[in-house]
Scaffold this motif. Sequence first.
Motif, mmCIF file in Angstrom:
data_model
loop_
_atom_site.group_PDB
_atom_site.id
_atom_site.type_symbol
_atom_site.label_atom_id
_atom_site.label_comp_id
_atom_site.label_asym_id
_atom_site.label_seq_id
_atom_site.Cartn_x
_atom_site.Cartn_y
_atom_site.Cartn_z
ATOM 1 N N ARG A 144 7.904 1.928 -10.887
ATOM 2 C CA ARG A 144 7.551 3.349 -10.828
ATOM 3 C C ARG A 144 8.309 4.037 -11.947
ATOM 4 N N LYS A 199 3.324 0.959 -9.722
ATOM 5 C CA LYS A 199 2.252 0.182 -10.347
ATOM 6 C C LYS A 199 2.641 -1.288 -10.357
ATOM 7 N N ARG A 200 1.659 -2.108 -10.078
ATOM 8 C CA ARG A 200 1.866 -3.555 -10.105
ATOM 9 C C ARG A 200 2.018 -3.988 -11.565
ATOM 10 N N MET A 241 6.644 -4.592 -8.915
ATOM 11 C CA MET A 241 6.137 -3.241 -9.157
ATOM 12 C C MET A 241 7.171 -2.401 -9.894
ATOM 13 N N TYR A 255 3.872 1.495 -1.410
ATOM 14 C CA TYR A 255 4.395 1.600 -2.768
ATOM 15 C C TYR A 255 3.334 2.169 -3.715
ATOM 16 N N GLN A 256 2.110 1.689 -3.613
ATOM 17 C CA GLN A 256 1.035 2.203 -4.481
ATOM 18 C C GLN A 256 0.793 3.685 -4.234
ATOM 19 N N ARG A 257 0.788 4.086 -2.976
ATOM 20 C CA ARG A 257 0.566 5.488 -2.622
ATOM 21 C C ARG A 257 1.637 6.393 -3.235
ATOM 22 N N SER A 297 0.833 -1.214 0.000
ATOM 23 C CA SER A 297 0.000 0.000 0.000
ATOM 24 C C SER A 297 0.869 1.266 0.000
#
Length: 148
Positions: free
Chosen positions: A144, A131-132, A142, A125-127, A123
């Motif tokens: 970026r 992107k997965r 992931m 990393y997503q924030r 979470s």
Amino acid sequence: MSLDYTTRPANAQDYEFLFELKKAAEYDAIKAVFGWDEQIQRALHHQEWHQAKPTIIEREGRPVGSYLLEHHSDHLYFGRFFLLPEWHGKGIGSQVLNQVITQADQLRLPIKLCYLQGNRVGSLYQRLGFKRVSHNEQFVFMLRDVGV
């Protein structure tokens, strides 16, 4: 919330701390995915130690975490990112990762990483714009992109 922290290269005195850090941070996820075997985990730790030494994250002179940043020609690889459980959710992880993101953007390189299925770090990393890109039974991968 901003907390002061410093970083430094790991040295021989950090070897056992780093094993205990990984155990404290990832025991549940490793146990769920692979089953925890102390002997296997110590052998993996030994192998990782000799492949590359991570960066130690310190707060008030005390080690509280680590990460590894590997430079490749077409990307940075971010891994071995662990904080002691008492430092989860206090902002240090976000600050460290934002510092790495700034460095990657300055170099115009994307960042790749992977983490164990079930680890709540996903979470974060997503924030922060990761992107997965794929996954398997054990890991989530992931990416970026630059300047996201």
